[in-house]
Design a protein around this motif. Structure first.
Motif, short mmCIF file in Angstrom:
data_model
loop_
_atom_site.label_atom_id
_atom_site.label_comp_id
_atom_site.label_asym_id
_atom_site.label_seq_id
_atom_site.Cartn_x
_atom_site.Cartn_y
_atom_site.Cartn_z
N ARG A 168 0.85 -1.19 0.00
CA ARG A 168 0.00 0.00 0.00
C ARG A 168 0.89 1.23 0.00
NH1 ARG A 168 -4.77 1.51 4.25
NH2 ARG A 168 -4.78 3.75 3.82
N ASP A 169 0.55 2.19 -0.85
CA ASP A 169 1.27 3.46 -0.86
C ASP A 169 0.72 4.36 0.23
OD1 ASP A 169 2.93 2.80 -2.97
OD2 ASP A 169 1.62 3.67 -4.49
N ILE A 170 1.64 4.96 0.98
CA ILE A 170 1.27 5.85 2.09
C ILE A 170 2.10 7.12 1.95
CG2 ILE A 170 1.27 6.15 4.60
CD1 ILE A 170 1.13 3.04 4.80
N LYS A 171 1.44 8.26 2.07
CA LYS A 171 2.15 9.54 2.02
C LYS A 171 2.56 9.90 3.44
CE LYS A 171 1.65 14.12 0.03
NZ LYS A 171 0.76 15.02 -0.71
N LEU A 172 3.83 10.26 3.62
CA LEU A 172 4.30 10.64 4.94
C LEU A 172 5.51 11.56 4.81
CD1 LEU A 172 6.20 7.70 6.65
CD2 LEU A 172 5.89 7.91 4.22
N GLN A 173 5.84 12.19 5.93
CA GLN A 173 6.99 13.09 5.96
C GLN A 173 8.09 12.43 6.78
OE1 GLN A 173 7.22 16.83 8.48
NE2 GLN A 173 6.86 17.74 6.47
N TYR A 174 9.30 12.39 6.21
CA TYR A 174 10.42 11.83 6.95
C TYR A 174 11.47 12.90 7.20
CZ TYR A 174 13.42 11.46 2.76
OH TYR A 174 14.19 11.73 1.66
N LYS A 175 12.32 12.59 8.19
CA LYS A 175 13.44 13.47 8.53
C LYS A 175 14.70 12.79 8.04
CE LYS A 175 15.71 15.53 12.52
NZ LYS A 175 15.80 15.47 13.97
N GLY A 176 15.45 13.49 7.18
CA GLY A 176 16.65 12.91 6.58
C GLY A 176 17.70 12.54 7.61
N ILE A 177 18.30 11.36 7.46
CA ILE A 177 19.34 10.88 8.37
C ILE A 177 20.55 11.81 8.33
CG2 ILE A 177 21.09 9.04 8.63
CD1 ILE A 177 18.63 7.92 9.72
N ARG A 178 20.98 12.19 7.14
CA ARG A 178 22.19 13.00 7.00
C ARG A 178 21.92 14.49 7.13
NH1 ARG A 178 22.36 8.91 3.59
NH2 ARG A 178 24.00 7.36 3.83
N THR A 179 20.80 14.94 6.55
CA THR A 179 20.54 16.39 6.47
C THR A 179 19.68 16.90 7.61
OG1 THR A 179 18.54 16.07 5.17
CG2 THR A 179 20.62 16.29 3.94
N GLY A 180 18.85 16.04 8.18
CA GLY A 180 17.89 16.50 9.19
C GLY A 180 16.71 17.24 8.59
N LYS A 181 16.71 17.39 7.27
CA LYS A 181 15.62 18.10 6.59
C LYS A 181 14.40 17.20 6.46
CE LYS A 181 18.30 21.42 3.99
NZ LYS A 181 19.18 21.54 2.86
N ARG A 182 13.24 17.83 6.50
CA ARG A 182 11.98 17.08 6.35
C ARG A 182 11.55 17.08 4.90
NH1 ARG A 182 10.36 15.29 10.88
NH2 ARG A 182 10.94 16.26 12.83
N ARG A 183 11.04 15.94 4.48
CA ARG A 183 10.61 15.80 3.09
C ARG A 183 9.38 14.91 3.06
NH1 ARG A 183 13.72 12.56 -1.38
NH2 ARG A 183 12.39 13.09 -3.12
N THR A 184 8.41 15.25 2.24
CA THR A 184 7.19 14.45 2.11
C THR A 184 7.31 13.58 0.86
OG1 THR A 184 5.88 16.14 3.22
CG2 THR A 184 4.68 14.54 1.88
N VAL A 185 7.04 12.29 1.04
CA VAL A 185 7.11 11.34 -0.07
C VAL A 185 5.93 10.38 0.02
CG1 VAL A 185 9.64 11.38 -0.24
CG2 VAL A 185 8.55 9.68 1.24
N THR A 186 5.70 9.68 -1.07
CA THR A 186 4.78 8.56 -1.06
C THR A 186 5.65 7.31 -1.12
OG1 THR A 186 3.04 9.80 -2.14
CG2 THR A 186 2.89 7.40 -2.28
N ALA A 187 5.47 6.45 -0.14
CA ALA A 187 6.28 5.24 -0.02
C ALA A 187 5.35 4.04 0.12
CB ALA A 187 7.21 5.35 1.18
N PHE A 188 5.87 2.86 -0.20
CA PHE A 188 5.03 1.67 -0.05
C PHE A 188 5.39 0.93 1.22
CE2 PHE A 188 8.68 -0.07 -2.35
CZ PHE A 188 8.84 -1.34 -1.81
N ALA A 189 4.37 0.34 1.82
CA ALA A 189 4.54 -0.51 3.00
C ALA A 189 3.92 -1.86 2.69
CB ALA A 189 3.84 0.11 4.21
N TYR A 190 4.48 -2.89 3.29
CA TYR A 190 3.87 -4.22 3.22
C TYR A 190 2.91 -4.35 4.39
CZ TYR A 190 7.39 -5.57 -0.21
OH TYR A 190 8.16 -5.65 -1.33
#
Length: 158
Positions: free
Chosen positions: A88-110
């Motif tokens: 299932r595709d889920i839209k969420l915001q993650y915090k970059g490991i290296r940059t610490g910047k927030r970014r919104t993406v659509t990612a798939f989960a099982y």
């Protein structure tokens, strides 16, 4: 069209050495809190594994991986897609490991098919997931609470 996709890991695929073996081209992008979901252990005759189900007040810590088509094919095999888990595709915001910047993406989960019964995971599987929680400094109580909830549903005393 790129052959890279974003993947949401919440269970044994938080375990970096295991993911490196299974998906050698995958890259960790960052971490996120998946709001509106809860962890559950469900399964089959071969054992019980983590899945996520929608839950209004739930929050799950996750890792966002960037995966290639080959990595995704390896994950499909590992997760028993499409019979055991579906995607299932889920839209969420993650915090970059290296940059610490927030970014919104659509990612798939099982997600395990919902009709699968609640169950108790093996100690090995639980340890594998806990190692991932340690690596990413996630609150282990979220995983332990899911375990205890499933114990209760299965009629075990804590």
């Amino acid at each position: 069209m790129t052959d890279k996709r974003y993947y949401i890991a919440y269970g044994s695929n938080l375990n970096v050495p295991q993911m490196r073996m299974r998906c050698p081209h995958a890259t960790i992008l960052g971490t996120a809190n998946l709001k509106g979901w809860e962890l559950l252990f469900k399964g089959s005759k071969t054992g019980s594994y983590l899945t996520i189900e929608e839950c209004e007040d739930g929050t799950i810590p996750v890792v966002i991986w960037e995966v290639t088509a080959l990595d995704e094919a390896a994950l499909d095999r590992y997760e028993g897609f499409p019979h055991f888990y579906y995607k299932r595709d889920i839209k969420l915001q993650y915090k970059g490991i290296r940059t610490g910047k927030r970014r919104t993406v659509t990612a798939f989960a099982y997600i395990m098919h919902e009709e699968r019964p609640i169950g108790i995971p093996t100690n090995f599987y639980m340890r594998t997931c806990l190692e991932g929680y340690t690596t990413f400094h996630f609150n282990k109580n979220i995983l332990i609470d899911a375990y205890n909830k499933c114990l209760e549903v299965c009629g075990y005393e804590e």
